[in-house]
Design an enzyme around this catalytic site. Structure first.
Site, PDB file in Angstrom:
ATOM      1  N   ASP A  70     -37.492  18.479 -27.182  1.00  0.00           N
ATOM      2  CA  ASP A  70     -36.907  19.391 -26.203  1.00  0.00           C
ATOM      3  C   ASP A  70     -35.819  20.181 -26.917  1.00  0.00           C
ATOM      4  O   ASP A  70     -34.825  19.613 -27.375  1.00  0.00           O
ATOM      5  CB  ASP A  70     -36.318  18.578 -25.045  1.00  0.00           C
ATOM      6  CG  ASP A  70     -35.742  19.448 -23.946  1.00  0.00           C
ATOM      7  OD1 ASP A  70     -35.581  20.667 -24.157  1.00  0.00           O
ATOM      8  OD2 ASP A  70     -35.414  18.904 -22.873  1.00  0.00           O
ATOM      9  N   VAL A  71     -35.973  21.493 -27.032  1.00  0.00           N
ATOM     10  CA  VAL A  71     -35.021  22.274 -27.812  1.00  0.00           C
ATOM     11  C   VAL A  71     -33.658  22.369 -27.145  1.00  0.00           C
ATOM     12  O   VAL A  71     -32.682  22.798 -27.785  1.00  0.00           O
ATOM     13  CB  VAL A  71     -35.554  23.694 -28.112  1.00  0.00           C
ATOM     14  CG1 VAL A  71     -36.873  23.627 -28.847  1.00  0.00           C
ATOM     15  CG2 VAL A  71     -35.659  24.525 -26.862  1.00  0.00           C
ATOM     16  N   TYR A 161     -31.083  35.118 -17.573  1.00  0.00           N
ATOM     17  CA  TYR A 161     -32.014  35.264 -18.694  1.00  0.00           C
ATOM     18  C   TYR A 161     -31.650  36.480 -19.534  1.00  0.00           C
ATOM     19  O   TYR A 161     -31.673  36.426 -20.770  1.00  0.00           O
ATOM     20  CB  TYR A 161     -33.430  35.396 -18.137  1.00  0.00           C
ATOM     21  CG  TYR A 161     -34.509  35.527 -19.192  1.00  0.00           C
ATOM     22  CD1 TYR A 161     -34.858  34.450 -19.995  1.00  0.00           C
ATOM     23  CD2 TYR A 161     -35.193  36.735 -19.361  1.00  0.00           C
ATOM     24  CE1 TYR A 161     -35.861  34.573 -20.956  1.00  0.00           C
ATOM     25  CE2 TYR A 161     -36.187  36.864 -20.311  1.00  0.00           C
ATOM     26  CZ  TYR A 161     -36.526  35.777 -21.111  1.00  0.00           C
ATOM     27  OH  TYR A 161     -37.517  35.905 -22.057  1.00  0.00           O
ATOM     28  N   THR A 196     -48.713  35.801 -20.950  1.00  0.00           N
ATOM     29  CA  THR A 196     -48.597  34.374 -21.244  1.00  0.00           C
ATOM     30  C   THR A 196     -48.474  33.619 -19.923  1.00  0.00           C
ATOM     31  O   THR A 196     -48.298  34.234 -18.864  1.00  0.00           O
ATOM     32  CB  THR A 196     -47.340  34.091 -22.095  1.00  0.00           C
ATOM     33  OG1 THR A 196     -46.167  34.287 -21.268  1.00  0.00           O
ATOM     34  CG2 THR A 196     -47.261  34.993 -23.316  1.00  0.00           C
TER      35      THR A 196
END
Length: 262
Positions: A70-71, A161, A196
């Site tokens: 998990d980054v 974001y 995506t």
């Protein structure tokens, strides 16, 4: 994703680590870098999609392994990157691709939701870049960080974001300046809308797709392979004098701020 067998040697002998590589841009990048000769280690939070990408690469004659990480967890991410360098003997290419975002207006967004946008995109990119730079100190290397058109233009209901991706872009410029003396190149790729799993909602029907495409001068959304091609160039020695670049790969979205098209 591309399915062709190995057909280039630009990255022969190189070792690459790619985050968020179970689907989309990350998966396409893993396939492309392996096709160009790199040994690839990919990471994500779910094993099955990673296994599918590894299987595709191996079937085409490439070398790849997958690791769960998990980054947004520094310990997990750094351990995975160090494992890549240990198992393959070096780290030459680092692609910080993993991302996460929350929707919502500024008035409605709570602090936790705001921070969710930064944990993966900003913290993960920082930790990934930091770990890679330490491993590349002696021999140089290429770090490619994925930002977003949202970080350039700002997007309503995606303020967190947008802010996080703007931070990625400017962090990458600073990292490029710091890494240059050690021949560590750091560049940023800035996509607009790419087809995506993460963009399924905005492309879910003909009307939604049309409303998205009308904002892009080329009149269509991008494909993961198109991003992977640019990343492969930046990873290669063909880009040996390219660092600190923020490169839009967006069908012209950043070049012309289009608010309405007939």
């Amino acid at each position: 994703m591309q399915s062709n067998s190995i057909n280039h040697a630009r990255l022969l002998g190189k070792v690459a680590f790619i985050t968020g590589a179970g689907s989309g841009i990350g998966a396409a990048t893993a396939v492309r870098l392996a096709a160009e000769g790199a040994k690839v280690m990919i990471c994500g939070r779910n094993q099955p999609p990673l296994d599918l990408v590894v299987a595709q690469i191996k079937q085409a004659g490439g070398v790849a392994t997958a690791v769960i990480a998990d980054v947004s967890n520094e310990t997990e991410l750094v351990a995975a990157i160090e494992r890549c360098a240990s198992e393959y003997g070096s780290l030459d290419i680092m692609v910080n691709n993993a991302m996460a975002f929350t929707w919502g207006s500024i008035e409605e967004m709570d602090t936790q939701a705001w921070h969710e946008n930064f944990k993966t995109s900003v913290d993960g990119t920082f930790w990934g870049t930091k770990a890679a730079m330490k491993l590349m100190k002696s021999n140089g290397g290429s770090i490619i960080n994925l930002s977003s058109i949202c970080g350039e233009l700002g997007t309503p209901w995606m303020s967190g974001y947008s802010a996080a991706k703007a931070a990625v872009t400017n962090f990458s410029r600073a990292a490029a300046a710091e890494g240059a003396a050690s021949n560590i190149r750091v560049n940023t790729v800035i996509p607009a809308v790419v087809e995506t799993p993460a963009t399924e909602g905005m492309l879910s029907n003909a009307t939604a797709r049309k409303n998205t495409e009308r904002l892009i001068p080329m009149g269509r959304v991008g494909q993961p392979d198109e991003l992977a091609s640019v990343i492969a160039f930046l990873a290669s020695d063909e880009a040996s004098y390219v660092t600190g670049v923020s490169l839009p790969v967006d069908g012209g979205r950043a070049a012309v701020l289009v608010t309405a098209m007939d």
